[in-house]
Design a protein around this motif. Structure first.
Motif, PDB file in Angstrom:
ATOM      1  N   VAL A 195       0.834  -1.215   0.000  1.00  0.00           N
ATOM      2  CA  VAL A 195       0.000   0.000   0.000  1.00  0.00           C
ATOM      3  C   VAL A 195       0.868   1.264   0.000  1.00  0.00           C
ATOM      4  N   VAL A 196       0.385   2.280  -0.705  1.00  0.00           N
ATOM      5  CA  VAL A 196       1.025   3.600  -0.621  1.00  0.00           C
ATOM      6  C   VAL A 196      -0.035   4.635  -0.232  1.00  0.00           C
ATOM      7  N   LEU A 197       0.382   5.567   0.601  1.00  0.00           N
ATOM      8  CA  LEU A 197      -0.504   6.646   1.054  1.00  0.00           C
ATOM      9  C   LEU A 197       0.094   7.961   0.539  1.00  0.00           C
ATOM     10  N   LEU A 198      -0.718   8.731  -0.185  1.00  0.00           N
ATOM     11  CA  LEU A 198      -0.187   9.956  -0.800  1.00  0.00           C
ATOM     12  C   LEU A 198      -0.925  11.193  -0.300  1.00  0.00           C
ATOM     13  N   GLY A 199      -0.188  12.248   0.003  1.00  0.00           N
ATOM     14  CA  GLY A 199      -0.807  13.504   0.404  1.00  0.00           C
ATOM     15  C   GLY A 199      -0.004  14.188   1.495  1.00  0.00           C
ATOM     16  N   LYS A 200      -0.614  15.235   2.070  1.00  0.00           N
ATOM     17  CA  LYS A 200       0.101  16.050   3.053  1.00  0.00           C
ATOM     18  C   LYS A 200      -0.722  16.125   4.334  1.00  0.00           C
ATOM     19  N   ILE A 201      -0.155  15.608   5.386  1.00  0.00           N
ATOM     20  CA  ILE A 201      -0.862  15.518   6.671  1.00  0.00           C
ATOM     21  C   ILE A 201      -1.325  16.894   7.149  1.00  0.00           C
ATOM     22  N   GLU A 202      -0.496  17.911   6.929  1.00  0.00           N
ATOM     23  CA  GLU A 202      -0.830  19.243   7.461  1.00  0.00           C
ATOM     24  C   GLU A 202      -1.963  19.909   6.682  1.00  0.00           C
ATOM     25  N   GLU A 203      -2.385  19.292   5.584  1.00  0.00           N
ATOM     26  CA  GLU A 203      -3.520  19.850   4.836  1.00  0.00           C
ATOM     27  C   GLU A 203      -4.841  19.186   5.222  1.00  0.00           C
ATOM     28  N   SER A 204      -4.785  18.253   6.144  1.00  0.00           N
ATOM     29  CA  SER A 204      -6.022  17.636   6.635  1.00  0.00           C
ATOM     30  C   SER A 204      -6.825  18.676   7.422  1.00  0.00           C
ATOM     31  N   ALA A 205      -8.145  18.599   7.322  1.00  0.00           N
ATOM     32  CA  ALA A 205      -9.010  19.519   8.084  1.00  0.00           C
ATOM     33  C   ALA A 205      -8.789  19.339   9.586  1.00  0.00           C
ATOM     34  N   LEU A 206      -8.280  18.172   9.952  1.00  0.00           N
ATOM     35  CA  LEU A 206      -8.088  17.868  11.372  1.00  0.00           C
ATOM     36  C   LEU A 206      -6.836  18.528  11.958  1.00  0.00           C
ATOM     37  N   TRP A 207      -5.908  18.925  11.099  1.00  0.00           N
ATOM     38  CA  TRP A 207      -4.591  19.407  11.535  1.00  0.00           C
ATOM     39  C   TRP A 207      -4.683  20.527  12.575  1.00  0.00           C
ATOM     40  N   SER A 208      -5.597  21.451  12.343  1.00  0.00           N
ATOM     41  CA  SER A 208      -5.681  22.589  13.273  1.00  0.00           C
ATOM     42  C   SER A 208      -6.977  22.563  14.077  1.00  0.00           C
TER      43      SER A 208
END
Ligand code: FAD
Length: 127
Positions: free
Chosen positions: A32-45
């Motif tokens: 499996v590969v997971l792609l994206g940016k964690i800090e762009e999640s709505a949950l980050w802030s």
């Protein structure tokens, strides 16, 4: 016909949905590969008030980082780049990232969250 895919499953989006999907399939020993940016999640802030297992507010960034640690434990690869193109193949998909990395995958999970529409405020019309 044989085809060598880079991954059995590609997951686009590193928010709670993508991370949770990764935990499920990674535990089954898929590639499996997971792609994206964690800090762009709505949950980050954000702070979460209604998660099972937490009686007090919990920091979103903390949850995401813990989620990623768990995902890595299952051997899932992480590519911290946005996907700019998804090309369907006869079987599977080719993904191209913002840094022009090409990835093939038999299956694809889209976990890219939602963008809220901005309210259209037209003051002249009094809306
Ligand atoms: C202030 C605030 C408070 C909140 N409080 C609560 C709460 O108390 N309880 C609750 O249940 N929920 C709460 N939420 C909502 C919660 O944060 C979201 O429901 C949750 O983050 C949605 O998860 P998701 O994985 O679907 O999407 P997201 O967390 O938005 O993640 C989407 C991911 O997809 C990635 N992505 C998008 N496009 C691409 C692309 N082309 N290539 C690669 N990656 C891509 C993004 O970068 C991101 O990593 C709150 C939200 C906010 C903003």
């Amino acid at each position: 016909m044989t085809f060598n895919y880079d991954y059995e499953i590609a997951i686009i989006g590193v928010g709670p949905a993508g991370i949770q999907a990764g935990l499920h399939v990674g535990r089954r020993k898929h590639r499996v590969v997971l792609l994206g940016k964690i800090e762009e999640s709505a949950l980050w802030s954000a702070h979460i008030e209604n998660y099972f297992g937490f009686s007090e507010k919990v920091d979103g960034k903390f949850l995401l980082e813990e989620g990623l640690k768990a995902v890595k434990k299952f051997g899932i690869e992480l590519i911290l780049e946005d996907v700019v193109t998804i090309e369907p193949l006869d079987l599977g998909f080719k993904l191209i990232t913002e840094k022009e990395r090409e990835i093939t995958s038999l299956s694809l999970i889209l976990a890219m969250g939602v963008k809220r529409k901005k309210r259209c405020l037209d003051r002249k019309k009094g809306l």
